[in-house]
Scaffold this active site. Sequence first.
Site, PDB file in Angstrom:
ATOM      1  N   GLU A 170      97.967  56.973  45.288  1.00  0.00           N
ATOM      2  CA  GLU A 170      99.091  56.999  46.235  1.00  0.00           C
ATOM      3  C   GLU A 170      99.074  55.803  47.187  1.00  0.00           C
ATOM      4  O   GLU A 170      99.189  55.956  48.409  1.00  0.00           O
ATOM      5  CB  GLU A 170      99.120  58.316  47.019  1.00  0.00           C
ATOM      6  CG  GLU A 170      99.492  59.504  46.159  1.00  0.00           C
ATOM      7  CD  GLU A 170      99.785  60.757  46.979  1.00  0.00           C
ATOM      8  OE1 GLU A 170      99.680  60.720  48.228  1.00  0.00           O
ATOM      9  OE2 GLU A 170     100.109  61.784  46.366  1.00  0.00           O
ATOM     10  N   GLU A 378      98.432  65.292  40.517  1.00  0.00           N
ATOM     11  CA  GLU A 378      98.586  66.242  41.627  1.00  0.00           C
ATOM     12  C   GLU A 378      99.928  66.948  41.512  1.00  0.00           C
ATOM     13  O   GLU A 378     100.951  66.313  41.244  1.00  0.00           O
ATOM     14  CB  GLU A 378      98.537  65.546  42.997  1.00  0.00           C
ATOM     15  CG  GLU A 378      97.201  64.956  43.375  1.00  0.00           C
ATOM     16  CD  GLU A 378      97.230  64.327  44.773  1.00  0.00           C
ATOM     17  OE1 GLU A 378      98.101  64.722  45.592  1.00  0.00           O
ATOM     18  OE2 GLU A 378      96.394  63.446  45.021  1.00  0.00           O
TER      19      GLU A 378
END
Length: 484
Positions: A170, A378
Amino acid sequence: MHHARLPAFPEGFLWGAASAAYQVEGAWDADGKGPSVWDTFVRQPGRTFRGSTGEVAVDHYHRFAEDVALMAEAGLKAYRFSVSWPRIFPEGRGALNTRGLDFYDRLIDALGKAGIAPVLTLYHWDMPQALQDLYGGWEDRRIADDFETYAATLFRRFGDRVRWWVSLNEQNHNLVNAYQLGTHPPGVRDRRRFYAANHNAFLANARAITAFRALVPQGLIGPSFAYSPAYPASCAPADLLAAENAEEFTNTWWLDAYCLGRYPSAALAWLRAAGEAPEIRPGDLDLMRAARPDFLGVNYYLSTTYTDNPRDGATMQPINTTGRKGTTPTSGVPGLYRTVPNPHLATTDWDWTIDPDGLRLGLRRLAARYALPLLITENGLGAFDRPEPDGRVHDAGRIAYLRSHLAACREALADGVDLRGYCVWSFTDLLSWLNGYQKRYGLVYVDRDEQDTRTLRRLRKDSFFWYAETIRTNGASAGAEEEG
């Protein structure tokens, strides 16, 4: 597409769960570990919810054997975790801390004995504070040298036992918060510095992947990206353009750099006109282009809806970190786009849209544009979970969320997406960064709050048992019904 039949999940599908070092390990200064930027940042008043820190977190460092036993009980096929860079190099470079390597040896060996494939993330936001102090971390091109050295150390040590590797996690979400919103360390609000730091991170990612090819030739590596598909607020052309702007600036700016070794043309032209574009030196794009990943990790939680934003319009605003529903302000970039609520979607207490169709859409977009295997690294629901007096934790909302998103995965498989696995975020409850410990994601409840570590007792939630059955049946019991 309304398919007549939906395929089963493929044999060997990686049914997993995930975590990150700072969010679960604790032991922030144990066994020679150096401080990370988060160890410093959380001590600044007002930075996190009720002053929460990861000093103890959920003490996975000392309780990993218990946690791995629970993973084995659930039948996990994969566990995605991150290594703490300052646990390996306390100063970010130079002297190696072998006790840090020893901890991850023990964790990886325990996973192997349990039949769980380790998915190792090199970087999940815990920059060594020493490198931040020395040259500003991601803001200096020297970071690529130090990150390659760190990554190569892990490749040599663990490459014989770890096949799946995530390079950067991320980068988009972390650096937007760090350099645009000022809500992650180093707490800066400067768009030019933001794009410069991003470019250096792309170079570091490429250097690590290049080293990986030589050191772990049998392995697979790729970044994990927080993908939120951009929707137009209406069919008005101005809204369609705003959504297209958002897709380039919030998604393909990173994805094209990772997978194609270039930046989206419209976004780059805008930044050059604004004086915010990164310095691209000769050879940079060649390096990035040669480091095409083996797969793309997808972190998916929500879609985002956009409308037109005039040049004097809405600016970037922090997200809801309190769990008080309806408190997220509109946010945008003047002249490009601004966010608006989507009336067709329910939201969590943190105002995140619940949109399984967005996952299917996102997987299709990524598969079509980049032609790479995808791994959901995720996906999960943050919620206020409370144990009952008998110790049970009933989280029906999380089960419904996961079931609907797994249904979207089956639909994406029917659409031709090469999806290799799915990791729930997260296995245990953990420190949810700025949100503290009240925003719980885990399949396993951990008894602690922001100020009190309490017992740290692990309690299996209803979702734990549901996911265990889902894995046992290879997704057949997940409730994703075939269409007729």
